[in-house]
Design a protein around this motif. Structure first.
Motif, PDB file in Angstrom:
ATOM      1  N   GLY A  86      11.660 -19.149  -9.417  1.00 44.43           N
ATOM      2  CA  GLY A  86      10.702 -19.315  -8.333  1.00 44.43           C
ATOM      3  C   GLY A  86      11.318 -19.681  -6.999  1.00 44.43           C
ATOM      4  N   ARG A  87      12.643 -19.840  -6.964  1.00 43.69           N
ATOM      5  CA  ARG A  87      13.293 -20.199  -5.695  1.00 43.69           C
ATOM      6  C   ARG A  87      13.402 -19.008  -4.756  1.00 43.69           C
ATOM      7  N   HIS A  88      13.445 -17.809  -5.291  1.00 45.36           N
ATOM      8  CA  HIS A  88      13.514 -16.603  -4.483  1.00 45.36           C
ATOM      9  C   HIS A  88      12.463 -15.616  -4.971  1.00 45.36           C
ATOM     10  N   GLY A  89      12.105 -14.699  -4.108  1.00 43.97           N
ATOM     11  CA  GLY A  89      11.109 -13.713  -4.494  1.00 43.97           C
ATOM     12  C   GLY A  89      10.776 -12.785  -3.350  1.00 43.97           C
ATOM     13  N   VAL A  90       9.615 -12.154  -3.459  1.00 43.75           N
ATOM     14  CA  VAL A  90       9.164 -11.195  -2.459  1.00 43.75           C
ATOM     15  C   VAL A  90       7.712 -11.514  -2.099  1.00 43.75           C
ATOM     16  N   GLU A  91       7.394 -11.464  -0.804  1.00 46.35           N
ATOM     17  CA  GLU A  91       6.029 -11.715  -0.364  1.00 46.35           C
ATOM     18  C   GLU A  91       5.475 -10.512   0.384  1.00 46.35           C
ATOM     19  N   ILE A  92       4.157 -10.396   0.373  1.00 43.80           N
ATOM     20  CA  ILE A  92       3.445  -9.329   1.056  1.00 43.80           C
ATOM     21  C   ILE A  92       3.087  -9.819   2.454  1.00 43.80           C
ATOM     22  N   ALA A  93       3.177  -8.942   3.438  1.00 47.81           N
ATOM     23  CA  ALA A  93       2.786  -9.323   4.791  1.00 47.81           C
ATOM     24  C   ALA A  93       1.331  -9.781   4.820  1.00 47.81           C
ATOM     25  N   PRO A  94       1.003 -10.746   5.690  1.00 49.16           N
ATOM     26  CA  PRO A  94      -0.365 -11.249   5.749  1.00 49.16           C
ATOM     27  C   PRO A  94      -1.361 -10.264   6.351  1.00 49.16           C
ATOM     28  N   ASP A  95      -0.882  -9.193   6.996  1.00 45.65           N
ATOM     29  CA  ASP A  95      -1.768  -8.177   7.567  1.00 45.65           C
ATOM     30  C   ASP A  95      -1.419  -6.821   6.959  1.00 45.65           C
ATOM     31  N   HIS A  96      -2.401  -5.938   6.899  1.00 49.41           N
ATOM     32  CA  HIS A  96      -2.077  -4.546   6.596  1.00 49.41           C
ATOM     33  C   HIS A  96      -2.544  -3.681   7.759  1.00 49.41           C
ATOM     34  N   HIS A  97      -1.843  -2.613   8.000  1.00 43.82           N
ATOM     35  CA  HIS A  97      -2.145  -1.723   9.110  1.00 43.82           C
ATOM     36  C   HIS A  97      -2.604  -0.386   8.538  1.00 43.82           C
ATOM     37  N   THR A  98      -3.644   0.147   9.087  1.00 42.96           N
ATOM     38  CA  THR A  98      -4.195   1.383   8.547  1.00 42.96           C
ATOM     39  C   THR A  98      -3.919   2.575   9.448  1.00 42.96           C
ATOM     40  N   THR A  99      -3.994   3.725   8.852  1.00 40.46           N
ATOM     41  CA  THR A  99      -3.948   5.027   9.521  1.00 40.46           C
ATOM     42  C   THR A  99      -2.806   5.174  10.512  1.00 40.46           C
ATOM     43  N   VAL A 100      -1.601   5.106  10.014  1.00 40.87           N
ATOM     44  CA  VAL A 100      -0.430   5.442  10.821  1.00 40.87           C
ATOM     45  C   VAL A 100       0.395   6.482  10.073  1.00 40.87           C
ATOM     46  N   GLU A 101       1.066   7.331  10.830  1.00 45.15           N
ATOM     47  CA  GLU A 101       1.952   8.320  10.224  1.00 45.15           C
ATOM     48  C   GLU A 101       3.218   7.640   9.713  1.00 45.15           C
ATOM     49  N   TYR A 102       3.839   8.271   8.727  1.00 47.92           N
ATOM     50  CA  TYR A 102       5.156   7.795   8.331  1.00 47.92           C
ATOM     51  C   TYR A 102       6.174   8.199   9.394  1.00 47.92           C
ATOM     52  N   GLY A 103       6.096   9.440   9.852  1.00 46.26           N
ATOM     53  CA  GLY A 103       7.102   9.949  10.779  1.00 46.26           C
ATOM     54  C   GLY A 103       8.230  10.610  10.008  1.00 46.26           C
ATOM     55  N   CYS A 104       9.325  10.920  10.691  1.00 49.36           N
ATOM     56  CA  CYS A 104      10.497  11.531  10.036  1.00 49.36           C
ATOM     57  C   CYS A 104      10.197  12.912   9.466  1.00 49.36           C
ATOM     58  N   VAL A 105       9.207  13.624  10.019  1.00 51.14           N
ATOM     59  CA  VAL A 105       8.889  14.962   9.521  1.00 51.14           C
ATOM     60  C   VAL A 105      10.086  15.884   9.750  1.00 51.14           C
ATOM     61  N   ASN A 106      10.422  16.648   8.726  1.00 54.32           N
ATOM     62  CA  ASN A 106      11.543  17.590   8.770  1.00 54.32           C
ATOM     63  C   ASN A 106      12.896  16.890   8.872  1.00 54.32           C
ATOM     64  N   VAL A 107      12.917  15.608   8.519  1.00 54.50           N
ATOM     65  CA  VAL A 107      14.171  14.848   8.485  1.00 54.50           C
ATOM     66  C   VAL A 107      14.408  14.412   7.047  1.00 54.50           C
ATOM     67  N   GLY A 108      15.472  14.900   6.447  1.00 50.25           N
ATOM     68  CA  GLY A 108      15.791  14.498   5.083  1.00 50.25           C
ATOM     69  C   GLY A 108      16.418  13.118   5.062  1.00 50.25           C
ATOM     70  N   LEU A 109      15.770  12.175   4.417  1.00 49.82           N
ATOM     71  CA  LEU A 109      16.264  10.799   4.361  1.00 49.82           C
ATOM     72  C   LEU A 109      17.104  10.621   3.103  1.00 49.82           C
ATOM     73  N   GLU A 110      18.294  11.169   3.124  1.00 48.56           N
ATOM     74  CA  GLU A 110      19.174  11.052   1.962  1.00 48.56           C
ATOM     75  C   GLU A 110      19.474   9.573   1.710  1.00 48.56           C
ATOM     76  N   GLY A 111      19.253   9.151   0.496  1.00 49.94           N
ATOM     77  CA  GLY A 111      19.473   7.749   0.154  1.00 49.94           C
ATOM     78  C   GLY A 111      18.210   6.921   0.200  1.00 49.94           C
ATOM     79  N   ALA A 112      17.074   7.544   0.590  1.00 51.92           N
ATOM     80  CA  ALA A 112      15.805   6.809   0.656  1.00 51.92           C
ATOM     81  C   ALA A 112      14.848   7.293  -0.420  1.00 51.92           C
ATOM     82  N   ARG A 113      15.378   7.716  -1.543  1.00 50.08           N
ATOM     83  CA  ARG A 113      14.530   8.251  -2.608  1.00 50.08           C
ATOM     84  C   ARG A 113      14.393   7.312  -3.801  1.00 50.08           C
ATOM     85  N   ASP A 114      15.061   6.165  -3.708  1.00 46.29           N
ATOM     86  CA  ASP A 114      14.991   5.218  -4.813  1.00 46.29           C
ATOM     87  C   ASP A 114      13.580   4.639  -4.899  1.00 46.29           C
ATOM     88  N   LYS A 115      13.009   4.642  -6.082  1.00 50.50           N
ATOM     89  CA  LYS A 115      11.638   4.165  -6.277  1.00 50.50           C
ATOM     90  C   LYS A 115      11.587   2.881  -7.090  1.00 50.50           C
TER      91      LYS A 115
END
Length: 228
Positions: A86-115
């Motif tokens: 419990g000393r370390h972990g991950v938290e969710i932001a207190p706000d969420h933002h709606t309806t925005v594009e991801y961006g990076c269209v037609n840009v291959g993000l090599e190395g950003a495919r880890d799920k």
């Protein structure tokens, strides 16, 4: 910006004591708690970055805060994953933002495919290195990141699909109606940082757990996370 209520009652949680207390008897516990709080006070000369580093180092001390899933983290958001007792972990932001594009269209993000769980930070770094912008010239997910980086608490990033799935495990039961339907006031699909190819990103419905592929130029919700 849509404010995401972060009270414990919003999701049926009750906040626990976030501090590790030691010593015998109530007086010893109170004395220990006050001592740790005094050590945690921010020096006025500290920059935001220095204070963030200070808190991170503090978590390896005997005064480290111990968190449970559902507690409020250092950045004001809900903790959805913990390690090291419990000393370390991950938290969710207190706000969420709606309806925005991801961006990076037609840009291959090599190395950003880890799920996997824990991949979001490195996936986000890869996307940032490409200086991605909105396809239509509007707001992109990276504009949201920059807004958060300008705040007092830094180091937010876009969750991987694995991290979104972990969030769903925690939030899912609280984001449906009594009849089991998706909550009508809560956005459903959220961007992940996991790329499928140069046109598509992975997304997750946080009310049903359903996965999806979304074109980078469509508008979905954003929920950032950070490690502590």
């Amino acid at each position: 910006m849509t404010v995401w209520v972060t009270t414990a009652s919003a999701y049926g949680w009750e906040d626990g004591d976030p501090l590790t207390l030691s010593g015998d008897g109530d007086e010893a516990k109170v004395e220990y708690e006050l001592s740790c709080d005094e050590q945690r006070v921010r020096n006025p000369s500290m920059t935001d970055e220095e204070y963030s580093d200070f808190l991170l180092e503090f978590q390896d001390s005997e005064c480290a805060r111990v968190f449970k899933v559902g507690d409020i983290g250092f950045g004001g958001g809900r903790v959805f994953y913990t390690t090291d007792g419990g000393r370390h972990g991950v938290e969710i932001a207190p706000d969420h933002h709606t309806t925005v594009e991801y961006g990076c269209v037609n840009v291959g993000l090599e190395g950003a495919r880890d799920k996997s769980l824990g991949a979001g930070a490195s996936n986000t770094d890869v996307a940032l290195e490409n200086d991605c912008v909105s396809y239509y010239g509007g707001t992109s997910i990276f504009d949201v990141l920059r807004d958060y980086d300008a705040g007092e608490v830094k180091d937010w990033y876009i969750p991987s699909m694995g991290e979104l799935e972990e969030i769903y495990k925690v939030l899912g039961p609280y984001l449906v109606t009594e009849k089991g339907d998706a909550h009508p006031s809560f956005p459903q699909y959220f961007w992940s940082s996991s790329e499928d190819d140069k046109y598509w990103m992975s997304a997750l419905n946080l009310t049903t757990g359903q996965k999806a592929r979304a074109n980078k130029n469509v508008k979905l919700s954003v929920l950032l996370i950070r490690n502590f």
